[in-house]
Design an enzyme around this catalytic site. Structure first.
Site, PDB file in Angstrom:
ATOM      1  N   ASP A  28       0.824  -1.203   0.000  1.00  0.00           N
ATOM      2  CA  ASP A  28       0.000   0.000   0.000  1.00  0.00           C
ATOM      3  C   ASP A  28       0.865   1.263   0.000  1.00  0.00           C
ATOM      4  OD1 ASP A  28      -2.392   1.424  -0.006  1.00  0.00           O
ATOM      5  OD2 ASP A  28      -3.296   0.134   1.521  1.00  0.00           O
ATOM      6  N   GLY A  71      14.867  -4.527   5.918  1.00  0.00           N
ATOM      7  CA  GLY A  71      15.859  -5.316   5.206  1.00  0.00           C
ATOM      8  C   GLY A  71      16.947  -5.807   6.142  1.00  0.00           C
ATOM      9  N   GLU A  99       6.242  -1.295  11.787  1.00  0.00           N
ATOM     10  CA  GLU A  99       7.601  -1.637  11.380  1.00  0.00           C
ATOM     11  C   GLU A  99       7.943  -3.027  11.921  1.00  0.00           C
ATOM     12  OE1 GLU A  99       9.864   0.045   9.525  1.00  0.00           O
ATOM     13  OE2 GLU A  99       8.528   1.738   9.176  1.00  0.00           O
TER      14      GLU A  99
END
Length: 276
Positions: free
Chosen positions: A143, A168, A191
Site C-alpha cells: 500500500d 531489510g 515496522e
C-alpha cells in the site's frame, strides 16, 4: 548454480580485492545471481522442511555487486539521481505494455522497485519502495508509502498497509531476513525489522513495532517470546512495566490477544479480529 555459488563464496573470501576489473567469471556470477533474483529463479531465503533458510551466497552476491558497479547519474524533468549503475534505473526501466502484461503485476506511478527484486503475479504496488533482494509473492498489496527492505520475503496474499515497513537484513550474510508469511495483514504505520518472522495468517494492528528485542507476550498464557509471531496470531501494541522498579517507564511489547484458525481468519473482518 553450484558453480556460481562456489565462485561467489571464493570471491567473498577476497572481497576487498573485488572490483569492476575482476575476472570475468566473477563478474558474470554476480550479475547472473542478481538476474536470477530479478526473475524469481533464486531467492535470498526460502522455507525448507518447515524452516526458513538463508542462502548466504546470494546475499554475498548482492553485496559484491556494489563493488563491481560504479556510480552513475540519471536526470529527469524534475530532479537528478546518483546511484550504483545496476540499480539506478530500476527493475522496470524501459518496459513496454507487453512486458508488464507478461509480469502480471500492477505498478502505479512513483513506485521505485530496484533491480534484483522479484514481484509476483497479481501484486499491486501503490507508491511504495522495494529494495534489491526483496521477494513479494503473488496477490500481495504494497500500500501507499510502504517499504520492502533489502532481502525481505513477503508471502502470498498479504496486505502491507500504508506507511508500513518490512525491514531489510543484508548483513551479516548468514542472518535471516525479515519474513512475512502468506496471508498476513500488517497494519498501517507498522515496522517489522531485524529478521522477525510473522507467521502465516497473522493480523498485526496499526502501529506495531517489532524487532529482535521486542517482547512478544501471549496475553492468555503470559508466555514471553522473541523473534517470531506464531501463525494466525492477532497482535496489538502493548507495554510491560519493570517488575523490579514499578516507577520506571514501561517498555513496548507486542501482545497476542488471541489466535484464530484459518477458517475464522478467512471469514472474519480484520476490524472484528482486533476488537476485544
Amino acid at each position: 548454480m553450484s558453480n556460481i555459488e562456489k565462485i561467489i563464496n571464493d570471491a567473498w573470501d577476497n572481497k576487498e580485492k573485488i572490483s569492476n576489473n575482476s575476472d570475468k567469471p566473477i563478474i558474470d556470477a554476480i550479475n547472473q545471481t542478481i538476474q536470477h533474483l530479478d526473475q524469481g529463479k533464486a531467492r535470498v531465503a526460502e522455507k525448507i522442511n518447515g524452516n526458513w533458510v538463508t542462502h548466504q551466497h546470494i546475499k554475498k552476491a548482492i553485496m559484491l555487486s556494489f563493488r563491481i558497479h560504479g556510480m552513475e547519474s540519471l536526470s529527469g524533468p524534475y530532479s537528478s539521481w546518483h546511484d550504483k549503475a545496476h540499480l539506478l534505473k530500476g527493475k522496470t526501466a524501459g518496459w513496454t505494455k507487453e512486458d508488464f502484461e507478461k509480469a502480471g503485476f500492477r505498478m502505479v506511478p512513483n513506485s521505485p522497485v530496484r533491480k534484483g527484486s522479484y514481484i509476483g503475479k497479481n501484486v499491486v504496488l501503490m507508491p511504495c519502495f522495494v529494495n534489491i533482494g526483496a521477494y513479494i509473492d503473488e496477490g500481495t498489496m504494497m500500500d501507499t508509502f510502504s517499504r520492502a527492505g533489502s532481502c525481505c520475503q513477503i508471502g502470498k496474499n498479504c496486505h502491507i498497509s500504508a506507511g508500513s515497513g518490512v525491514g531489510g537484513v543484508l548483513e551479516p550474510a548468514q542472518a535471516l531476513p525479515t519474513i512475512i508469511e502468506d496471508n498476513v495483514f500488517l497494519g498501517a504505520m507498522s515496522e517489522v525489522v531485524e529478521g522477525i518472522i510473522v507467521g502465516e495468517g497473522s493480523v498485526l494492528s496499526m502501529g506495531m513495532y517489532i524487532g529482535q528485542s521486542t517482547k512478544i507476550v501471549d496475553r492468555k498464557t503470559g508466555e514471553i517470546s522473541y523473534g517470531k509471531i506464531p501463525p494466525y496470531s492477532v497482535v496489538v501494541p502493548g507495554s510491560l512495566p519493570d517488575k523490579k522498579n514499578p516507577s520506571a517507564p514501561s517498555l513496548n511489547c507486542a501482545v497476542i490477544i488471541k489466535q484464530v484458525d484459518e477458517k475464522t481468519r478467512s471469514k472474519t473482518s480484520i476490524n472484528d479480529l482486533l476488537r476485544e
